[in-house]
Every structure is written in structure tokens, then in C-alpha cells.
Design an enzyme around this catalytic site. Structure first.
Site, PDB file in Angstrom:
ATOM      1  N   GLU A 149       0.920  -1.249   0.109  1.00 34.27           N
ATOM      2  CA  GLU A 149      -0.151   0.078   0.019  1.00 34.27           C
ATOM      3  C   GLU A 149       0.878   1.522  -0.030  1.00 34.27           C
ATOM      4  O   GLU A 149       0.758   2.098   1.010  1.00 34.27           O
ATOM      5  CB  GLU A 149      -0.911  -0.056   1.104  1.00 34.27           C
ATOM      6  CG  GLU A 149      -1.983  -1.324   0.833  1.00 34.27           C
ATOM      7  CD  GLU A 149      -3.242  -0.890   1.975  1.00 34.27           C
ATOM      8  OE1 GLU A 149      -2.920  -0.418   3.100  1.00 34.27           O
ATOM      9  OE2 GLU A 149      -4.328  -1.299   1.404  1.00 34.27           O
ATOM     10  N   GLU A 313      -6.279  -7.942  -1.002  1.00 33.85           N
ATOM     11  CA  GLU A 313      -6.931  -8.080   0.526  1.00 33.85           C
ATOM     12  C   GLU A 313      -8.354  -7.694   0.354  1.00 33.85           C
ATOM     13  O   GLU A 313      -8.752  -6.696  -0.212  1.00 33.85           O
ATOM     14  CB  GLU A 313      -6.169  -7.038   1.109  1.00 33.85           C
ATOM     15  CG  GLU A 313      -4.670  -7.369   1.506  1.00 33.85           C
ATOM     16  CD  GLU A 313      -4.193  -6.178   2.450  1.00 33.85           C
ATOM     17  OE1 GLU A 313      -4.929  -5.378   3.246  1.00 33.85           O
ATOM     18  OE2 GLU A 313      -2.867  -5.991   2.199  1.00 33.85           O
TER      19      GLU A 313
END
Ligand code: GLA
Ligand code: ZN
Length: 675
Positions: A149, A313
Site C-alpha cells: 500500500e 486483500e
């Protein structure tokens, strides 16, 4: 299109290094029971792999990779570079970021390395190269997951120096830079490159009423701040590239990705996607996020490369970091997962496989709960989905999507629009794009989210709400598209500035003026409690708000006009024939119904059809391969809804049953039909 994986990956983040070894074997058994065929490992293990500057120690990761390999699991191998080891920050404080208010951060947290630190860059290449050399040839390693991320920003001295270099390359001369940033304003003229400073809260940042983070959102010079955003996105992308290239020295073939975050503002994902082999992203809707918003983000992630993506995710049940971390209701995770696949997902992966014992994520959902057994609702739901994906996922992966509607999404516009000082603080880029997406979503019309420089010729309708920044060459591209028969929909706050945030002079909407056949003389801003009336030429009425362009017709016809204020009776929505196509200009923020009316007209004119002819409140999407079309039918509504008649008598791939006419779908029910 070719699939990147042999089968649909089903697994997620797995952190055995946080657990004693006797747990590992239990994990392998539970994974089998849940149909988990893959694990993402080594996401945050840097300090274990490199306990000091001089020492690398891979024995634990060797054991983890061995164990997963023996268990027949496909491995998504992360590079661990998203959380700095303590020794590194202690010895080289420059690897930590300096924030918007000029504070150098200490060791702690994650996702906070200075992207331009030569020390950080040295260490990430070293570590990633060693990982690739060691594990790149393992056949079970099916994907590289770089960092985690990526995001944020740094305002340190290294970044400042790098910014100057970046600008020199872009502008060539200091005169060109002064011109681009319009530095004559407030006499901010610059005579030397080293007079340039980063536009943080201590520099050009403007504190703004209602915006909590001081200086972060508004700026005295949007030109500087937009360039800073581009530079930061590029700087972080350089880090990604350094790791990718380090991998490629040893491993030429395994796909490389990093997990993106939907409409995350900080990084120009269209630019990033060009450097990635496959896009992956993390999907964390909140308890009240509309399903259309999730769908739009999937479509955006698919649009980045116009190809299937990985869902890196999602939580099997709840999050920990939102304000209200509701449980996913029975069936909800399954429906959310199939929605992902329906919009182009080729993997379904969770954060995380085993719920952590400590740290801020101990309340984050996981496949294996703290109780440590398979006797949980969540586990059973995961296992059911695992069985389904294993059975039918293989025939879906790699298949594409067909859309005749494109909606433009552009990070330069995102930044520029939200940096504007005026006319209305409530003007938010993603909100405006979502309003358009919502219309198509409700009608089950397939949409591609496309970049500003897309090839428009494959689309019958292109929508570009708040196309505030029109960069060089863009107006010509749209003109060519419309002249050839395309339908283009745009509206307020479009065509206003160039790539440096300087206004296109000669009347709004600047380079789109002749195309739209209108001139917007003034732009009124309406507060939340204010509205105006809209009178459509067919006699119907609507309410509008946020912004009202005061328009003059220059060849366009009026579709709706304002009903009140001093500009009552002037046009609010117009349509202009241009070559073989036409342009709709929506000069104000209409209600959902009002916008729907305009888009109905635009769709009719463009011959846009939904995925199935029948109207339904179910979500119906389609993936297409060379030989077949697969339809996904999902009920996200709070009540039972009937199966559309076209699917009656067809086989539902999930249950293997033939579906009777009039069958009712309960909330979160899913049907998959192959044609
Ligand atoms: C992000 C991160 C993960 C984890 C999850 C929790 O997506 O990538 O490491 O923290 O959030 O939701
Ligand atoms: Zn920095």
C-alpha cells in the site's frame, strides 16, 4: 486475454513469523479445510530478514516457503520493504519521512520511508535482489508483491533536492517554471532553482475552514502543489521500479505487483499500472459503503490495465481501523467476493489468514479466529467459497469485459479540482465521478473507467464529469471522437485550466467551448442549504445544487433551464450536435433523477444497452472469453428479488441446479450462468 495464474488464487496475508512453530502445522491443515490454495507471505518481515545492517538471515523465511511449497500452496511473495527496521532509522534517520508540518518522524508505524532517501533505496534493492535470487526459481512463487500500500508524502531535504531536479527536467528553464506556476502572482518569482521549496504547510499551504489537516488540502499555488503530487507519485514509483528491476535480475518471468487502494488520491495509478505486470488492490468497504462504490473501484482497477486484476486483500469479516467495524453478515463476504470476480477479479485474497495476537490489528477479521479452530461461521463461509472458486474459478480467470461506456478518471484532475480555492468547498472529485457511475450501475450498463488519453473510438458514450483540467491535445481527441459519431457528456467545472492550473482564457469551458456549443459566463456556488429549480423542456422539474453555470447557447439546444435566482430562465443543461456525434453539457449538479434523465437521453442516442434487456434491481454483470459469456447475478438489496426471465431454465454454476422461472433471490444470493 491470458490469465496470469493457472487457477484462481484463494488465500491472503499470512504471518507465521508472528507465531510459534507448532501453530504452523495447524495452519496448513486448516488452510486445506478452507480450500485456501495460496498465501501471501513476508509482507512485514524486514527486521527479521535483516536484524542489522551487516546481517541477512533467511532461515525462517526458507522454512515458511518450504512448508507452503510442501503443502502445495501458491506463494505470493512480498518484499517486506514497507516497514523500516529500527536499526536503520537509528543509524540513518534520513530514511524516515518529514511530514507536511516539517517534523522528522521517528522509528515506528509503517508505510513511512522517505522515497528519495539514497539509503532507503540502497537497502530495498539489496534486500529485494537477495529475495529474488533465493526464491525466484521456486515454482510455487507465482507472484511478487512489492512493498505494501504505497502512499503518503515526504517533505524532507532529500525530497526537496529531488523535486528541483524533477522540475529542471520538466521545465528546462527557470523562466518556463515561473510561467507555468504563474509566479508573478504575489511576487513569488524565482530566480534560481534552489529557491524552490516543497509546498508544505510551512510554505504555500493554506489553512482552510472545515479542513482539519492544516495546509494539506488547499494551497496558494495549485501549479506547484500539483507538480509536487506528480513528483511524489513518480518518486514512489521509482522505488517500486528499483525493486521490480532488482527482482528481474534473477527472475525474468514471475508477475510483479503492488497492492493499490482504489481511488486513493496520492498516486497516479494509471501511470503506475504501466510498470506493473498485474494490478492488485485492497477492498475495504465500510458498513455503509454503497455497493456501487465498490463496483466502481473494481472497474477502475480493471481499467488501469484494461485487464483482470487481483484482489490482494479484503477482510473475511470485520476491520479494526474504521470507526464502526461491523461484522459481515452471513453471505455478505461471499457476495462481495463474487462481485469482485464479476468485475474482473482473478484472485480472492484476504487480510488475513490468522488473526494476530497483539498489535493494532488483533480485532481485524481473519480466516482463523482467536479460537483457533474451523468451528466458526466465518471459517465455514470461507470454506464454502473456497470450494466454489476451486470448482468454477478456472473457467473464469483471464476473461474480459465488454463496455460501450467509458468514464474518464484522471489523477491530475483529482488533484487540481480539489486544490482549487473556490468556488465550492464541497466539490469533490470522486463524488462527482460516482454520481455518473451510479446511473450506469443501477441500470446494469457495463462501464470502463478510462484514462484521459484512452482510445475513445471503442466507446459509444464517454462521460467526463468535472474535466476541470484539459491538457494539451485532449480537446482535439474528444473532438475527433465526437465528430466520428461519439456521444460525450461533460458539465460544470470542465475545460477550466491547463496542466499547470492556469485558466484557458477566452471563456469557459475553454477548449471545450465550441464542442459543447455553449459559453459559461459565470459560476454560482450554492451552499448545502441552497438549491435552484430545474425545468426540463419536456415539462418535468428537478432540483439542483453545488454549482450553477450561467450559460449562453452558441449552437447548442437547451434541455433544461434554471427556475429561480437572477439567472432563472437561462439554460442549465444543453445538447450540441458536433459532426456525427453530440455533446451534453450539464451545467449544474442535478439530483440523481435529473442526471438520470439526461443520461437516459445520451444513452438512447448512443444506442447503449444494459447487460441484459430486462430491468432488475439485481446487480448483473458479464465476463466474456473467446467462446463464452459468464453472467453474475447478485442481490445487494434488502429484499428478495426475482431472477430475470432470461436466466429461467438455465443452470446456476454455483448450485448445479436448473433455475425455475420466477425464482426469488434473497439478500446476498449469487447466481452464475454461462452462455
Ligand atoms: C491494509 C494493509 C494490511 C492490513 C489491512 C487491514 O490493507 O495492507 O497490511 O493492515 O489494511 O485492513
Ligand atoms: Zn523525503
Amino acid at each position: 486475454m491470458e490469465a496470469k495464474f493457472k487457477k484462481m488464487l484463494y488465500g491472503g496475508d499470512y504471518n507465521p513469523e508472528q507465531w510459534p512453530r507448532e501453530i504452523w502445522q495447524q495452519d496448513m491443515e486448516l488452510f486445506d479445510k478452507a480450500g485456501i490454495n495460496s498465501a501471501t507471505v513476508n509482507v512485514f518481515s524486514w527486521a527479521r530478514l535483516q536484524p542489522s545492517e551487516e546481517v541477512y538471515d533467511f532461515h525462517e523465511l526458507d522454512d515458511i516457503v518450504d512448508m507452503l511449497t510442501k503443502a502445495g500452496k501458491q506463494i505470493v511473495l512480498a518484499t517486506s520493504t514497507a516497514a523500516l527496521p529500527a536499526w536503520m532509522v537509528k543509524r540513518y534517520p534520513e530514511v524516515a519521512r518529514v511530514d507536511n508540518e516539517g517534523r522528522r518522524h521517528k522509528f515506528g508505524q509503517r508505510h513511512n520511508a522517505c522515497p528519495n532517501s539514497p539509503v532507503y533505496r540502497h537497502f530495498i534493492q539489496e534486500l529485494t535482489g537477495r529475495l529474488a535470487e533465493r526464491y525466484g526459481n521456486n515454482e510455487n512463487v507465482v507472484c511478487w508483491h512489492i512493498n505494501n500500500e504505497y502512499g503518503g508524502e515526504c517533505y524532507c531535504e532529500n525530497c526537496e533536492k529531488a523535486f528541483r531536479v524533477w522540475l529542471r527536467k520538466k521545465y528546462g528553464t527557470i523562466e518556463a517554471l515561473n510561467q507555468a506556476w504563474n509566479l508573478a502572482f504575489w511576487g513569488h518569482n524565482i530566480y534560481d532553482w534552489d529557491e524552490i521549496v516543497l509546498p508544505n504547510a510551512l510554505s504555500e499551504g493554506i489553512p482552510w475552514q472545515g479542513i482539519e489537516e492544516f495546509g494539506k488540502e488547499k494551497t496558494a499555488f495549485a501549479g506547484i502543489s500539483i507538480d509536487y503530487r506528480r513528483f511524489m507519485s513518480d518518486s514512489i514509483l521509482d522505488d517500486f521500479r528499483l525493486e521490480r528491476d532488482a527482482i528481474r535480475q534473477y527472475d525474468k518471468a514471475t508477475p510483479v505487483t503492488t497492492n493499490l487502494m482504489g481511488t486513493y488520491k496520492g498516486l497516479d495509478y494509471f501511470k503506475w499500472a504501466k510498470e506493473m505486470d498485474i494490478v492488485s488492490w485492497d477492498n475495504y468497504p465500510s458498513y455503509d459503503t454503497p455497493w456501487s462504490h465498490v463496483a466502481m473501484r473494481h472497474d477502475l482497477m480493471r481499467g488501469l490495465k484494461n485487464a483482470p486484476f487481483m484482489l490482494m486483500e479484503q477482510t473475511p469479516s470485520q476491520q479494526n481501523w474504521q470507526s464502526y467495524n461491523s461484522l459481515k453478515k452471513p453471505g455478505q463476504m461471499r457476495a462481495q467476493s463474487w462481485q469482485t470476480v464479476a468485475h474482473g477479479g482473478d484472485t480472492v485474497q484476504f487480510f488475513q489468514l490468522r488473526r494476530s495476537v497483539g498489535g493494532c490489528e488483533k480485532f481485524h477479521g481473519a480466516v482463523i479466529a482467536h479460537v483457533g479452530t474451523d468451528q466458526t461461521r466465518v471459517f465455514r463461509e470461507v470454506a464454502q467459497l473456497g470450494e466454489e472458486l476451486d470448482r468454477i474459478g478456472g473457467s473464469i480467470i483471464g476473461s474480459g469485459t465488454e463496455s460501450k461506456v467509458g468514464i474518464i478518471f484522471d489523477w491530475d484532475n483529482y488533484w487540481a479540482l480539489e486544490y482549487t480555492s473556490g468556488p465550492n468547498i464541497d466539490l469533490k472529485y470522486v463524488d462527482q465521478i460516482s454520481r455518473y457511475y451510479e446511473y450506469f450501475y443501477q441500470k446494469n450498463i457495463s462501464v470502463d473507467m478510462i484514462p484521459v488519453d484512452a482510445d475513445f473510438s471503442g466507446y459509444d458514450l464517454v462521460a467526463a464529469p468535472v474535466l476541470y483540467m484539459v491538457k494539451e491535445g485532449m480537446a482535439e481527441a474528444i473532438e475527433a471522437y465526437v465528430a466520428a459519431g461519439g456521444v460525450f457528456v461533460t458539465g460544470f467545472m470542465s475545460g477550466i485550466v491547463n496542466e499547470s492550473d492556469n485558466v484557458h482564457l477566452g471563456g469557459y469551458p475553454g477548449p471545450l467551448r465550441s464542442l459543447a456549443g455553449i459559453w459559461a459566463e459565470e459560476i454560482d456556488a450554492l451552499a448545502p442549504e441552497q438549491s435552484n429549480e430545474i425545468l426540463f423542456t419536456d415539462g418535468s422539474t428537478d432540483q439542483c445544487g453545488l454549482l450553477c453555470d450561467i450559460l449562453h447557447l452558441e449552437g447548442a439546444e437547451e434541455i433544461a433551464r434554471y427556475g429561480s435566482n437572477f439567472y432563472a430562465g437561462t439554460p442549465a443543461v444543453t445538447r450540441n450536435v458536433f459532426g456525427k456525434g453530440c455533446v451534453y453539457y450539464v451545467g449544474t449538479m442535478l439530483s440523481e433523477d435529473g442526471l438520470g434523465k439526461v443520461l437516459n437521453m445520451a444513452c438512447r442516442g448512443a444506442g447503449i444497452a444494459p447487460v441484459i434487456g430486462e430491468e432488475t434491481e439485481l446487480e448483473v454483470t458479464r465476463r466474456i472469453s473467446d467462446t463464452e459469456a459468464i453472467y453474475f447475478v447478485i442481490n445487494f438489496k434488502d429484499r428478495e428479488l426475482p431472477l430475470p426471465a432470461v436466466f429461467a431454465g438455465k443452470k446456476d454454476l454455483l448450485s448445479g441446479r436448473e433455475m425455475p422461472e420466477g425464482e426469488m433471490l434473497k439478500k446476498y444470493d449469487v447466481r452464475i450462468v454461462k452462455v
